[in-house]
Motif scaffolding. Structure first.
Motif, mmCIF file in Angstrom:
data_model
loop_
_atom_site.group_PDB
_atom_site.id
_atom_site.type_symbol
_atom_site.label_atom_id
_atom_site.label_comp_id
_atom_site.label_asym_id
_atom_site.label_seq_id
_atom_site.Cartn_x
_atom_site.Cartn_y
_atom_site.Cartn_z
ATOM 1 N N TYR A 195 0.861 -1.182 0.000
ATOM 2 C CA TYR A 195 0.000 0.000 0.000
ATOM 3 C C TYR A 195 0.899 1.235 0.000
ATOM 4 C CZ TYR A 195 -4.054 2.878 0.792
ATOM 5 O OH TYR A 195 -5.056 3.799 0.628
ATOM 6 N N PRO A 196 0.657 2.175 -0.925
ATOM 7 C CA PRO A 196 1.565 3.331 -0.999
ATOM 8 C C PRO A 196 1.272 4.362 0.093
ATOM 9 C CG PRO A 196 -0.151 3.527 -2.660
ATOM 10 C CD PRO A 196 -0.381 2.208 -1.962
ATOM 11 N N ASP A 197 2.317 5.004 0.573
ATOM 12 C CA ASP A 197 2.168 6.110 1.520
ATOM 13 C C ASP A 197 2.399 7.403 0.734
ATOM 14 O OD1 ASP A 197 2.579 8.170 3.309
ATOM 15 O OD2 ASP A 197 3.754 6.970 4.731
ATOM 16 N N LEU A 198 1.314 8.135 0.487
ATOM 17 C CA LEU A 198 1.390 9.362 -0.322
ATOM 18 C C LEU A 198 0.967 10.556 0.525
ATOM 19 C CD1 LEU A 198 -0.358 7.700 -3.398
ATOM 20 C CD2 LEU A 198 2.067 8.313 -3.282
ATOM 21 N N PHE A 217 16.601 1.138 -10.488
ATOM 22 C CA PHE A 217 15.588 1.149 -9.431
ATOM 23 C C PHE A 217 14.199 1.189 -10.068
ATOM 24 C CE2 PHE A 217 19.464 2.824 -7.753
ATOM 25 C CZ PHE A 217 19.521 2.365 -6.448
ATOM 26 N N SER A 218 13.219 0.664 -9.335
ATOM 27 C CA SER A 218 11.816 0.708 -9.785
ATOM 28 C C SER A 218 10.999 1.514 -8.790
ATOM 29 C CB SER A 218 11.240 -0.713 -9.861
ATOM 30 O OG SER A 218 9.826 -0.660 -9.979
ATOM 31 N N PHE A 219 10.082 2.307 -9.327
ATOM 32 C CA PHE A 219 9.182 3.081 -8.469
ATOM 33 C C PHE A 219 7.728 2.694 -8.714
ATOM 34 C CE2 PHE A 219 12.716 6.275 -9.415
ATOM 35 C CZ PHE A 219 13.485 5.852 -8.341
ATOM 36 N N PHE A 220 7.503 1.413 -9.005
ATOM 37 C CA PHE A 220 6.151 0.881 -9.159
ATOM 38 C C PHE A 220 5.371 1.098 -7.849
ATOM 39 C CE2 PHE A 220 3.218 -2.865 -9.189
ATOM 40 C CZ PHE A 220 2.446 -2.450 -10.249
ATOM 41 N N GLY A 221 4.052 1.011 -7.940
ATOM 42 C CA GLY A 221 3.201 1.356 -6.798
ATOM 43 C C GLY A 221 3.438 0.556 -5.536
ATOM 44 N N ASN A 222 4.011 -0.643 -5.662
ATOM 45 C CA ASN A 222 4.239 -1.446 -4.449
ATOM 46 C C ASN A 222 5.643 -1.253 -3.869
ATOM 47 O OD1 ASN A 222 5.937 -2.894 -6.121
ATOM 48 N ND2 ASN A 222 4.695 -4.747 -6.180
ATOM 49 N N LYS A 223 6.423 -0.368 -4.484
ATOM 50 C CA LYS A 223 7.814 -0.217 -4.035
ATOM 51 C C LYS A 223 7.925 0.745 -2.848
ATOM 52 C CE LYS A 223 9.800 -2.960 -7.052
ATOM 53 N NZ LYS A 223 8.653 -3.464 -7.810
ATOM 54 N N THR A 224 9.083 0.718 -2.203
ATOM 55 C CA THR A 224 9.319 1.548 -1.014
ATOM 56 C C THR A 224 9.161 3.027 -1.345
ATOM 57 O OG1 THR A 224 10.825 -0.127 -0.198
ATOM 58 C CG2 THR A 224 11.025 2.070 0.786
ATOM 59 N N LEU A 225 9.638 3.420 -2.513
ATOM 60 C CA LEU A 225 9.448 4.785 -3.016
ATOM 61 C C LEU A 225 8.700 4.628 -4.334
ATOM 62 C CD1 LEU A 225 12.061 7.643 -3.208
ATOM 63 C CD2 LEU A 225 10.642 7.094 -5.180
ATOM 64 N N THR A 226 7.552 5.286 -4.449
ATOM 65 C CA THR A 226 6.774 5.083 -5.679
ATOM 66 C C THR A 226 6.481 6.386 -6.410
ATOM 67 O OG1 THR A 226 4.831 4.055 -6.652
ATOM 68 C CG2 THR A 226 4.496 5.198 -4.561
ATOM 69 N N GLN A 237 8.119 11.829 -2.284
ATOM 70 C CA GLN A 237 8.465 10.553 -1.649
ATOM 71 C C GLN A 237 9.888 10.603 -1.082
ATOM 72 O OE1 GLN A 237 6.689 6.912 -2.318
ATOM 73 N NE2 GLN A 237 5.289 8.453 -1.510
ATOM 74 N N MET A 238 10.814 11.192 -1.848
ATOM 75 C CA MET A 238 12.209 11.319 -1.390
ATOM 76 C C MET A 238 12.294 12.095 -0.089
ATOM 77 S SD MET A 238 14.513 9.756 -3.046
ATOM 78 C CE MET A 238 15.824 10.133 -1.925
ATOM 79 N N GLU A 239 11.463 13.132 0.020
ATOM 80 C CA GLU A 239 11.507 13.974 1.229
ATOM 81 C C GLU A 239 11.201 13.166 2.487
ATOM 82 O OE1 GLU A 239 10.063 18.133 -0.980
ATOM 83 O OE2 GLU A 239 8.652 17.000 0.246
ATOM 84 N N ARG A 240 10.488 12.039 2.305
ATOM 85 C CA ARG A 240 10.119 11.217 3.473
ATOM 86 C C ARG A 240 10.713 9.811 3.390
ATOM 87 N NH1 ARG A 240 4.632 10.261 3.814
ATOM 88 N NH2 ARG A 240 4.632 10.146 6.080
ATOM 89 N N ILE A 241 11.818 9.686 2.649
ATOM 90 C CA ILE A 241 12.350 8.348 2.412
ATOM 91 C C ILE A 241 12.745 7.651 3.713
ATOM 92 C CG2 ILE A 241 14.683 9.235 1.837
ATOM 93 C CD1 ILE A 241 13.039 6.122 0.297
#
Ligand SMILES: Cc1ncc(COP(=O)(O)O)c(C=O)c1O
Length: 384
Positions: free
Chosen positions: A26-29, A194-203, A257-261
């Motif tokens: 689940y993505p954290d946006l 790197f992948s930024f698909f929706g299930n990844k740590t950073l999306t 997303q990077m700001e909250r990595i």
């Protein structure tokens, strides 16, 4: 239409565990994503031109400690671009683990090179330097070590075992945040993806990144990503390129997303370490890759491999967990068993992982109670 918060509430601890579905990802946006995307729309910068692309690349490179980071449309395109930028093509061999997602091998086939498969180590689930070294031939141009589920490969050790001409393209799609002796994944590789698909740590929804160490290599990756267009001569295309660009809209999400990595990584670490703790006494039933003392795991997906050789057991356990409302993922089908990469060789560890692994829900929306619930239901299913 459900709002983001309604979606989040559905997946958060608002109902008793077992009465709702626990998604595997689940993505954290919840950072500046909405604000930055709104800015793109308000200013009209919605395609790949626009300030967020460079801001995202710069933020990523600085945080990961690499000289250059080049965005692209997804992690598969990133692998393809890395191999094209290295000039790999027909007649060349590229070594790939059989236990990986299909994209790692497909990228090799896209450039017309030969996929040379190696088996994985049953403890780390990753390739070993020895197995790769044994597969090197005079035609070997590169190896693609894959940081499976977020466990980083020791690239320095791999490098030491390889002849100098063999390039390392690290497939870090699943491993943002992972480190070996303080060096972030990609830091010792010629290129990393790197992948930024929706299930990844950073999306970014869909998205990818290529990192490298020289301006020349970064320029090559950009050239092929940007339709092969000469950056100084509009509509002149000296090479056969691709349209693999990331949009400003996606990069806006990526920057937020990077700001909250560190938060995203911390949440996954919390969940994974709690699973490891709750399941530690089941070591005789399930293998959980131990993290070496000088490694930091990326905690993309907490994954266990059943030790049982009972062929149907993994699927029975997944079905039981599904009844409990817990979504899980099976391991990847090993590359040697996919029709387009079929290989008659023996890859017993890849087979074992592919047939017996279960990835548990791993994301920041899970409460500690959720994690305990999943662990207790897995425990019950294992004993059933
Ligand atoms: C190991 C590995 N390599 C490559 C990819 C491809 O990334 P993408 O789905 O962004 O194309 C993935 C991702 O899903 C992956 O897990």
């Amino acid at each position: 239409m459900a709002t983001h918060d309604q979606h989040a509430a559905q997946h958060q601890g608002v109902s008793e565990p077992g009465t709702r579905r626990i998604p595997v990802a689940y993505p954290d946006l919840q950072g500046n994503e909405m604000q930055y995307v709104t800015d793109c729309i308000a200013t009209g910068w919605v395609s790949s031109q626009g300030p967020y692309v460079k801001r995202f690349e710069d933020a990523f490179a600085e945080w990961a400690g690499v000289e250059h980071a080049v965005t692209c449309s997804n992690g598969t395109a990133a692998l393809h671009l890395a191999l094209v930028a290295l000039g790999i093509g027909p007649g060349d061999e590229v070594i790939v683990p059989s236990m990986t997602y299909v994209a790692s091998a497909n990228a090799v086939a896209y450039v017309g090179a030969d996929v040379v498969l190696v088996d994985s180590d049953p403890v780390s689930l990753n390739i070993t330097a020895d197995a790769v070294a044994a597969a090197v031939t005079p035609r070997t141009k590169a190896v693609i070590p894959v940081d499976l589920y977020g466990m980083p490969v020791d690239i320095a050790a791999l490098r030491a075992a390889l002849p100098e001409h063999v390039m390392i393209v690290e497939d870090a799609a699943e491993a943002i945040g992972a480190r070996v002796r303080g060096t972030h994944v990609g830091g010792h590789s010629d290129l990393a993806t790197f992948s930024f698909f929706g299930n990844k740590t950073l999306t970014t929804g869909e998205g990818g990144m290529v990192t490298c160490h020289t301006a020349d290599m970064a320029a090559r990756v950009r050239l092929y990503r940007d339709q092969g267009q000469d950056p100084n001569r509009t509509y002149f295309h000296p090479v056969l390129g691709f349209n693999y660009r990331l949009t400003n809209l996606q990069a806006a999400v990526g920057l937020a997303q990077m700001e909250r990595i560190e938060h995203h990584l911390g949440e996954r670490a919390r969940v994974s370490m709690r699973y490891a703790n709750r399941l530690s006494d089941l070591d005789h039933l399930v293998h959980m890759p131990p993290v070496p003392g000088d490694h930091v795991h990326g905690h993309w997906m907490f994954t266990v491999v059943l030790r049982s050789t009972d062929a149907g057991m993994r699927d029975r356990i997944r079905e039981q967990l599904a009844i409990d409302g817990i979504e899980t993922r099976p391991g990847f089908t090993p590359i040697h068993r996919l029709p387009m990469h079929a290989n008659p060789g023996a890859f017993p560890t890849a087979d074992w992982i592919g047939d017996n692994s279960i990835s548990l829900p791993t994301h920041g929306q899970l409460t500690d109670a959720d994690v305990d619930f999943v662990a207790s239901r897995l425990r019950a299913a294992l004993r059933a």
